[in-house]
Design a protein around this motif. Structure first.
Motif, PDB file in Angstrom:
ATOM      1  N   UNK A   1       6.227   3.998   2.782  1.00  0.00           N
ATOM      2  CA  UNK A   1       6.266   5.320   3.418  1.00  0.00           C
ATOM      3  C   UNK A   1       5.251   6.288   2.790  1.00  0.00           C
ATOM      4  N   UNK A   2       4.551   6.998   3.643  1.00  0.00           N
ATOM      5  CA  UNK A   2       3.591   8.005   3.187  1.00  0.00           C
ATOM      6  C   UNK A   2       4.286   9.058   2.333  1.00  0.00           C
ATOM      7  N   UNK A   3       3.664   9.403   1.214  1.00  0.00           N
ATOM      8  CA  UNK A   3       4.154  10.479   0.348  1.00  0.00           C
ATOM      9  C   UNK A   3       3.412  11.755   0.746  1.00  0.00           C
ATOM     10  N   UNK A   4       4.068  12.684   1.469  1.00  0.00           N
ATOM     11  CA  UNK A   4       3.340  13.768   2.131  1.00  0.00           C
ATOM     12  C   UNK A   4       3.047  14.996   1.280  1.00  0.00           C
ATOM     13  N   UNK A   5       3.724  15.150   0.152  1.00  0.00           N
ATOM     14  CA  UNK A   5       3.502  16.323  -0.701  1.00  0.00           C
ATOM     15  C   UNK A   5       2.810  15.866  -1.969  1.00  0.00           C
ATOM     16  N   UNK A   6       1.700  16.512  -2.296  1.00  0.00           N
ATOM     17  CA  UNK A   6       0.915  16.094  -3.446  1.00  0.00           C
ATOM     18  C   UNK A   6       0.761  17.192  -4.479  1.00  0.00           C
ATOM     19  N   UNK A   7      -0.260  17.048  -5.305  1.00  0.00           N
ATOM     20  CA  UNK A   7      -0.585  18.041  -6.336  1.00  0.00           C
ATOM     21  C   UNK A   7      -1.558  19.047  -5.730  1.00  0.00           C
TER      22      UNK A   7
ATOM     23  N   UNK B   1       0.853  -1.197   0.000  1.00  0.00           N
ATOM     24  CA  UNK B   1       0.000   0.000   0.000  1.00  0.00           C
ATOM     25  C   UNK B   1       0.885   1.242   0.000  1.00  0.00           C
ATOM     26  N   UNK B   2       0.701   2.095  -0.997  1.00  0.00           N
ATOM     27  CA  UNK B   2       1.420   3.368  -1.057  1.00  0.00           C
ATOM     28  C   UNK B   2       0.456   4.486  -0.671  1.00  0.00           C
ATOM     29  N   UNK B   3       0.579   5.041   0.549  1.00  0.00           N
ATOM     30  CA  UNK B   3      -0.299   6.146   0.945  1.00  0.00           C
ATOM     31  C   UNK B   3       0.207   7.454   0.317  1.00  0.00           C
ATOM     32  N   UNK B   4      -0.682   8.168  -0.346  1.00  0.00           N
ATOM     33  CA  UNK B   4      -0.321   9.448  -0.957  1.00  0.00           C
ATOM     34  C   UNK B   4      -1.244  10.532  -0.395  1.00  0.00           C
ATOM     35  N   UNK B   5      -0.639  11.548   0.194  1.00  0.00           N
ATOM     36  CA  UNK B   5      -1.407  12.613   0.817  1.00  0.00           C
ATOM     37  C   UNK B   5      -1.072  13.961   0.217  1.00  0.00           C
ATOM     38  N   UNK B   6      -1.165  14.996   1.030  1.00  0.00           N
ATOM     39  CA  UNK B   6      -0.877  16.354   0.587  1.00  0.00           C
ATOM     40  C   UNK B   6      -0.564  17.202   1.812  1.00  0.00           C
TER      41      UNK B   6
ATOM     42  N   UNK C   1      -3.129   4.474  -2.192  1.00  0.00           N
ATOM     43  CA  UNK C   1      -4.247   4.923  -1.353  1.00  0.00           C
ATOM     44  C   UNK C   1      -4.140   6.427  -1.133  1.00  0.00           C
ATOM     45  N   UNK C   2      -5.120   7.148  -1.633  1.00  0.00           N
ATOM     46  CA  UNK C   2      -5.066   8.601  -1.726  1.00  0.00           C
ATOM     47  C   UNK C   2      -6.033   9.289  -0.763  1.00  0.00           C
ATOM     48  N   UNK C   3      -5.603  10.474  -0.281  1.00  0.00           N
ATOM     49  CA  UNK C   3      -6.458  11.249   0.630  1.00  0.00           C
ATOM     50  C   UNK C   3      -6.590  12.708   0.212  1.00  0.00           C
ATOM     51  N   UNK C   4      -6.228  13.044  -1.017  1.00  0.00           N
ATOM     52  CA  UNK C   4      -6.351  14.424  -1.514  1.00  0.00           C
ATOM     53  C   UNK C   4      -7.117  14.423  -2.822  1.00  0.00           C
ATOM     54  N   UNK C   5      -8.264  15.084  -2.825  1.00  0.00           N
ATOM     55  CA  UNK C   5      -9.125  15.085  -3.998  1.00  0.00           C
ATOM     56  C   UNK C   5      -8.475  15.676  -5.231  1.00  0.00           C
ATOM     57  N   UNK C   6      -7.584  16.643  -5.050  1.00  0.00           N
ATOM     58  CA  UNK C   6      -6.972  17.313  -6.181  1.00  0.00           C
ATOM     59  C   UNK C   6      -6.041  16.457  -7.011  1.00  0.00           C
ATOM     60  N   UNK C   7      -5.711  15.254  -6.527  1.00  0.00           N
ATOM     61  CA  UNK C   7      -4.834  14.371  -7.306  1.00  0.00           C
ATOM     62  C   UNK C   7      -5.482  13.029  -7.607  1.00  0.00           C
ATOM     63  N   UNK C   8      -6.772  12.920  -7.327  1.00  0.00           N
ATOM     64  CA  UNK C   8      -7.466  11.648  -7.551  1.00  0.00           C
ATOM     65  C   UNK C   8      -7.403  11.217  -9.014  1.00  0.00           C
ATOM     66  N   UNK C   9      -7.383  12.189  -9.925  1.00  0.00           N
ATOM     67  CA  UNK C   9      -7.361  11.859 -11.337  1.00  0.00           C
ATOM     68  C   UNK C   9      -6.035  11.312 -11.828  1.00  0.00           C
ATOM     69  N   UNK C  10      -4.996  11.348 -11.003  1.00  0.00           N
ATOM     70  CA  UNK C  10      -3.678  10.859 -11.402  1.00  0.00           C
ATOM     71  C   UNK C  10      -3.482   9.383 -11.083  1.00  0.00           C
ATOM     72  N   UNK C  11      -4.302   8.840 -10.208  1.00  0.00           N
ATOM     73  CA  UNK C  11      -4.059   7.514  -9.657  1.00  0.00           C
ATOM     74  C   UNK C  11      -4.155   6.406 -10.698  1.00  0.00           C
TER      75      UNK C  11
ATOM     76  N   UNK D   1      -9.293   6.257  -3.455  1.00  0.00           N
ATOM     77  CA  UNK D   1      -9.347   7.513  -2.708  1.00  0.00           C
ATOM     78  C   UNK D   1     -10.358   7.328  -1.584  1.00  0.00           C
ATOM     79  N   UNK D   2     -10.015   7.733  -0.373  1.00  0.00           N
ATOM     80  CA  UNK D   2     -10.797   7.296   0.791  1.00  0.00           C
ATOM     81  C   UNK D   2     -12.256   7.687   0.724  1.00  0.00           C
TER      82      UNK D   2
END
Length: 273
Positions: free
Chosen positions: A66-72, A23-28, A113-123, A142-143
């Motif tokens: 590891x959580x990816x803390x910086x997003x789009x 699981x790759x968590x991607x946030x912002x 696994x994404x938690x930022x709506x602004x990058x949902x289209x990239x997944x 996306x959660x």
């Protein structure tokens, strides 16, 4: 059972079962108004993942990268504290992490696994790329696509309160109440309804019959950079939503662990050069 990539030794990684889900968590990291920290998306992501892991049986192998803390988050950059990658750079960064994970361990099942709506289209693009490059199962989620328990949030909040409103503030009250600035809670009305009142097909949040979306900046919807009524938020609602979403994620991870792998014998003989 160790579940977090950073806590495992190299021999631990080498011994992962063949059907392990990575699981790759991607946030912002972006402003969430005057009441929530800029790490809200990351904190929510980690909270959901942790709760989901607690629901997995020992027979479902999963490891969290590891959580990816910086997003789009370009739409938030006019507000102090916001950080962002350009979308192509972000997709490349995710791809490099996943490439390394697959190459170094032989894992064949990944979930972004994404938690930022602004990058949902990239997944979907990154997940498909992993499928093509490595012949593995590439999945994404996306959660908030898991939906909401019936009657927990008002319909207007679900439709337009998608950044720092009742929903995210309730989750933060459940997960990290010490980080919520309670005196700054308020009703941060979105301009989505106003935009739609003067248009036929254009919206800042398309769907439901509206086909046209805007490339908006946060201040276009509300001067505080928030959309939704944070004053309605409660920890009780946050705990109910956390339980609901974690159960969905745990079921998804289980699905991936048990899903059949794509065939290596492709294309069929009649399509081969």
């Amino acid at each position: 059972m160790k579940r977090y990539w950073l806590e495992m030794t190299s021999p631990d990684h080498a011994a992962l079962p063949e059907n392990t889900v990575a699981v790759l968590p991607v946030g912002a990291t972006e402003q969430h108004g005057p009441h929530l920290p800029v790490g809200t998306d990351c904190l929510i992501n980690s909270g959901i993942v942790s709760a989901a892991l607690n629901k997995l049986g020992d027979d479902v192998p999963a490891v969290v990268l590891p959580l990816q803390p910086v997003g789009a988050s370009q739409e938030h950059l006019d507000y102090a504290g916001s950080l962002a990658h350009p979308a192509p750079d972000l997709m490349q960064s995710w791809t490099r992490v996943l490439d390394c994970a697959v190459r170094s361990t032989g894992l064949k099942r990944i979930l972004i696994f994404n938690s930022h709506g602004g990058q949902a289209g990239l997944l979907a693009t990154v997940a498909l790329d992993q499928r093509v490059r490595h012949n593995i199962l590439g999945a994404y989620a996306t959660w908030f696509e898991a939906g909401y328990p019936e009657g927990l949030f008002a319909d207007d909040e679900i439709r337009t309160g998608f950044h720092g409103g009742d929903i995210e503030t309730s989750l933060m009250l459940a997960l990290h109440p010490e980080l919520v600035v309670m005196e700054n809670l308020g009703d941060f009305r979105s301009s989505v309804d106003e935009i739609e009142a003067g248009t036929q097909q254009l919206s800042a949040n398309p769907g439901g019959g509206r086909v046209g979306g805007l490339g908006w900046k946060a201040q276009d919807l509300n001067a505080d950079g928030v959309t939704g009524d944070a004053s309605r938020a409660t920890a009780e609602k946050g705990r109910a939503l956390l339980e609901h979403t974690a159960a969905s994620l745990a079921a998804l991870i289980t699905d991936l662990a048990n899903a059949p792998m794509p065939s290596d014998n492709w294309p069929p003989e009649k399509y081969r050069a």
